[in-house]
Scaffold this active site. Structure first.
Site, PDB file in Angstrom:
ATOM      1  N   VAL A  15       0.833  -1.207   0.000  1.00 52.81           N
ATOM      2  CA  VAL A  15       0.000   0.000   0.000  1.00 52.81           C
ATOM      3  C   VAL A  15       0.871   1.263   0.000  1.00 52.81           C
ATOM      4  CG1 VAL A  15      -1.676   1.337   1.354  1.00 52.81           C
ATOM      5  CG2 VAL A  15      -1.968  -1.130   1.094  1.00 52.81           C
ATOM      6  N   ALA A  82      -1.441  -6.833   7.003  1.00 52.10           N
ATOM      7  CA  ALA A  82      -2.691  -6.868   6.236  1.00 52.10           C
ATOM      8  C   ALA A  82      -3.399  -8.191   6.535  1.00 52.10           C
ATOM      9  CB  ALA A  82      -2.373  -6.753   4.755  1.00 52.10           C
ATOM     10  N   THR A 121      -3.771   2.022   7.618  1.00 56.75           N
ATOM     11  CA  THR A 121      -3.669   0.686   8.216  1.00 56.75           C
ATOM     12  C   THR A 121      -5.019   0.263   8.790  1.00 56.75           C
ATOM     13  OG1 THR A 121      -1.408   1.262   8.814  1.00 56.75           O
ATOM     14  CG2 THR A 121      -2.307  -0.699   9.842  1.00 56.75           C
ATOM     15  N   ASP A 150     -14.169   2.376  -0.550  1.00 61.00           N
ATOM     16  CA  ASP A 150     -15.428   1.641  -0.761  1.00 61.00           C
ATOM     17  C   ASP A 150     -16.378   2.469  -1.638  1.00 61.00           C
ATOM     18  OD1 ASP A 150     -15.242  -0.235   2.116  1.00 61.00           O
ATOM     19  OD2 ASP A 150     -14.183   1.662   1.948  1.00 61.00           O
ATOM     20  N   THR A 151     -16.369   3.788  -1.417  1.00 60.86           N
ATOM     21  CA  THR A 151     -17.220   4.671  -2.214  1.00 60.86           C
ATOM     22  C   THR A 151     -16.758   4.679  -3.673  1.00 60.86           C
ATOM     23  OG1 THR A 151     -17.809   6.008  -0.298  1.00 60.86           O
ATOM     24  CG2 THR A 151     -17.965   7.091  -2.442  1.00 60.86           C
ATOM     25  N   ARG A 153     -15.351   2.168  -5.128  1.00 64.96           N
ATOM     26  CA  ARG A 153     -15.796   0.870  -5.669  1.00 64.96           C
ATOM     27  C   ARG A 153     -17.277   0.921  -6.023  1.00 64.96           C
ATOM     28  NH1 ARG A 153     -12.320  -2.380  -1.091  1.00 64.96           N
ATOM     29  NH2 ARG A 153     -10.479  -2.718  -2.378  1.00 64.96           N
ATOM     30  N   ARG A 155     -19.123   3.557  -6.797  1.00 62.31           N
ATOM     31  CA  ARG A 155     -19.350   4.417  -7.967  1.00 62.31           C
ATOM     32  C   ARG A 155     -18.934   3.703  -9.256  1.00 62.31           C
ATOM     33  NH1 ARG A 155     -16.199   9.578  -6.805  1.00 62.31           N
ATOM     34  NH2 ARG A 155     -17.296  10.456  -8.589  1.00 62.31           N
ATOM     35  N   HIS A 177     -15.260   1.174   7.569  1.00 58.76           N
ATOM     36  CA  HIS A 177     -14.606   0.610   6.385  1.00 58.76           C
ATOM     37  C   HIS A 177     -14.559  -0.886   6.664  1.00 58.76           C
ATOM     38  CE1 HIS A 177     -11.793  -0.404   3.266  1.00 58.76           C
ATOM     39  NE2 HIS A 177     -10.841  -0.710   4.112  1.00 58.76           N
TER      40      HIS A 177
HETATM   41  P1  NAD Z   1       2.630  -5.012   3.680  1.00 57.80           P
HETATM   42  O1  NAD Z   1       2.877  -6.165   4.603  1.00 57.80           O
HETATM   43  O2  NAD Z   1       2.919  -5.148   2.227  1.00 57.80           O
HETATM   44  O3  NAD Z   1       3.422  -3.726   4.208  1.00 57.80           O
HETATM   45  C1  NAD Z   1       3.432  -3.322   5.527  1.00 57.80           C
HETATM   46  C2  NAD Z   1       4.755  -2.609   5.759  1.00 57.80           C
HETATM   47  O4  NAD Z   1       4.722  -2.033   7.086  1.00 57.80           O
HETATM   48  C3  NAD Z   1       5.977  -3.517   5.699  1.00 57.80           C
HETATM   49  O5  NAD Z   1       6.923  -2.987   4.766  1.00 57.80           O
HETATM   50  C4  NAD Z   1       6.519  -3.503   7.132  1.00 57.80           C
HETATM   51  O6  NAD Z   1       7.940  -3.614   7.196  1.00 57.80           O
HETATM   52  C5  NAD Z   1       6.036  -2.136   7.606  1.00 57.80           C
HETATM   53  N1  NAD Z   1       5.988  -1.988   9.061  1.00 57.80           N
HETATM   54  C6  NAD Z   1       5.533  -2.861   9.994  1.00 57.80           C
HETATM   55  N2  NAD Z   1       5.640  -2.330  11.213  1.00 57.80           N
HETATM   56  C7  NAD Z   1       6.154  -1.080  11.073  1.00 57.80           C
HETATM   57  C8  NAD Z   1       6.480  -0.032  11.964  1.00 57.80           C
HETATM   58  N3  NAD Z   1       6.285  -0.174  13.290  1.00 57.80           N
HETATM   59  N4  NAD Z   1       6.980   1.110  11.459  1.00 57.80           N
HETATM   60  C9  NAD Z   1       7.195   1.265  10.140  1.00 57.80           C
HETATM   61  N5  NAD Z   1       6.882   0.298   9.225  1.00 57.80           N
HETATM   62  C10 NAD Z   1       6.389  -0.865   9.694  1.00 57.80           C
HETATM   63  O7  NAD Z   1       1.094  -4.633   3.908  1.00 57.80           O
HETATM   64  P2  NAD Z   1       0.155  -3.800   2.898  1.00 57.80           P
HETATM   65  O8  NAD Z   1      -0.509  -4.742   1.964  1.00 57.80           O
HETATM   66  O9  NAD Z   1       0.908  -2.655   2.360  1.00 57.80           O
HETATM   67  O10 NAD Z   1      -0.981  -3.287   3.915  1.00 57.80           O
HETATM   68  C11 NAD Z   1      -0.667  -2.312   4.897  1.00 57.80           C
HETATM   69  C12 NAD Z   1      -1.917  -1.975   5.698  1.00 57.80           C
HETATM   70  O11 NAD Z   1      -2.841  -1.276   4.851  1.00 57.80           O
HETATM   71  C13 NAD Z   1      -2.668  -3.197   6.230  1.00 57.80           C
HETATM   72  O12 NAD Z   1      -3.126  -2.945   7.536  1.00 57.80           O
HETATM   73  C14 NAD Z   1      -3.862  -3.313   5.283  1.00 57.80           C
HETATM   74  O13 NAD Z   1      -4.958  -3.976   5.859  1.00 57.80           O
HETATM   75  C15 NAD Z   1      -4.125  -1.847   5.033  1.00 57.80           C
HETATM   76  N6  NAD Z   1      -4.982  -1.533   3.887  1.00 57.80           N
HETATM   77  C16 NAD Z   1      -5.890  -0.564   4.074  1.00 57.80           C
HETATM   78  C17 NAD Z   1      -6.751  -0.230   3.059  1.00 57.80           C
HETATM   79  C18 NAD Z   1      -7.774   0.850   3.307  1.00 57.80           C
HETATM   80  O14 NAD Z   1      -8.713   1.042   2.542  1.00 57.80           O
HETATM   81  N7  NAD Z   1      -7.636   1.606   4.385  1.00 57.80           N
HETATM   82  C19 NAD Z   1      -6.677  -0.867   1.811  1.00 57.80           C
HETATM   83  C20 NAD Z   1      -5.702  -1.847   1.644  1.00 57.80           C
HETATM   84  C21 NAD Z   1      -4.855  -2.199   2.693  1.00 57.80           C
END
Ligand code: NAD
Length: 312
Positions: A15, A82, A121, A150-151, A153, A155, A177
């Site tokens: 992300v 995630a 996150t 989600d919005t 998606r 739309r 969310h």
């Molecule tokens: P990922 O595992 O690819 O990346 C997470 C990163 O965070 C890693 O590089 C890890 O080293 C780093 N990390 C962990 N602890 C840390 C800390 N204390 N300080 C700094 N960095 C740290 O995961 P991702 O797929 O990128 O997902 C990240 C988050 O985003 C997840 O919680 C996921 O559920 C969320 N997400 C949110 C949405 C949304 O709509 N809000 C959408 C997709 C994903």
């Protein structure tokens, strides 16, 4: 506020890195700092992204630390774990990601960060609430990406069914969310008409339940196929950053702390917000139907309950 066009991203996984790439495409960010406990990863992403600036727009991109985030206008938090599988809901992630969020907010406070903090996150509403209460920043400047994704998606699904540009569809998802989110069908409009009237005129069958199921099921369906979602959330966060940097006053669905609006207080969830340079500048109160109103309160209750358990 610090450097107007410096953005820091904490957590440069799928992300965070995709958000960085989306931000470079906007051409609005002059300095982009990547921070991750996996320093090598942050460095690798920074090098790769920096090369793209020769083809997109000039920007300085580097792997940094919290001191570099001190003067950023915006910090985006995408650090954490995630969902590991489609069966793990966003709320199950809460324990690990609460610890990470508290650590990050503490580090930002220690360096005197005073810009806008955007949380991505998951579970994003609960973590935005925790970030806001652990941070000296005003709640208006601690924003969860909430149902912006989600919005989008919703739309896109409605637009595809109607063979339209998604930007001609105005429909909003409110609440968590996650699984308890609701669609404000009573105010949904397509091409300026109530959605059902548009569907009838265009001869398109729009099934509200099935559409909401598709939106709710989108993340698990993508995770099952490719392991994570990243592009649309990256675009959503880049949109939010533009809104703040350009002081746009656009209405976006983001997770914010309610203070009496919609009859709720002290809970983070998504409602339509006017977003500008100061973060969430105003909350718009939609005229919801009784069923939508009840759904929003159920969502608030679920989020309040998780936040209470986590804080205990
Ligand atoms: P990922 O595992 O690819 O990346 C997470 C990163 O965070 C890693 O590089 C890890 O080293 C780093 N990390 C962990 N602890 C840390 C800390 N204390 N300080 C700094 N960095 C740290 O995961 P991702 O797929 O990128 O997902 C990240 C988050 O985003 C997840 O919680 C996921 O559920 C969320 N997400 C949110 C949405 C949304 O709509 N809000 C959408 C997709 C994903």
């Amino acid at each position: 506020m610090g450097h107007t066009h410096r953005v820091a991203i904490i957590g440069c996984g799928r992300v965070g890195a995709t958000t960085a790439f989306a931000l470079l495409h906007t051409g609005q960010v002059e300095e982009l700092v990547l921070i991750d406990t996996d320093r090598a990863r942050a460095e690798g992403e920074a090098m790769d992204l920096a090369h793209a600036t020769a083809l997109l727009a000039p920007a300085r991109v580097w792997a940094g630390d919290y001191a570099d985030a001190a003067s950023a206008a915006i910090v985006i938090v995408a650090a954490g774990r995630a969902s590991a599988s489609r069966d793990e809901s966003r709320l199950q992630l809460v324990g690990d990601n609460v610890r990470i969020t508290r650590q990050i907010v503490g580090e930002l406070a220690a360096v005197g960060f005073s810009g806008c903090l955007l949380m991505a996150t998951n579970p994003v509403d609960v973590l935005a609430q925790i970030a806001a209460s652990a941070s000296p920043l005003p709640a208006a400047r601690v924003i969860g990406s909430g149902t912006l994704l989600d919005t989008a998606r919703l739309r896109q699904l409605l637009a595809t069914a109607c063979a339209l540009d998604p930007r001609s569809v105005h429909a909003h998802i409110l609440g968590e969310h996650g699984d308890s989110e609701i669609v404000a069908w009573s105010s949904a409009a397509i091409a300026g008409m109530p959605w059902a009237a548009f569907g009838a005129q265009a001869g398109v069958e729009l099934a509200p339940e099935a559409i909401l199921d598709s939106v709710r099921g989108a993340a698990p369906a993508i995770i099952e196929r490719k392991g994570a979602t990243n592009f649309a959330i990256g675009a959503a966060l880049a949109r939010l950053v533009s809104c703040i940097l350009r002081d746009e006053h656009s209405v976006l669905m983001v997770s914010t702390r309610l203070a009496g609006e919609y009859g709720e207080r002290d809970v983070y969830l998504s409602v339509p917000c006017v977003v500008g340079g100061g973060g969430v500048e105003r909350i718009i109160e939609l005229d919801l139907s009784p069923a939508e109103w009840a759904g929003l309160h159920r969502s608030a209750e679920i989020l309040r309950d998780v936040a209470r358990r986590v804080a205990a």
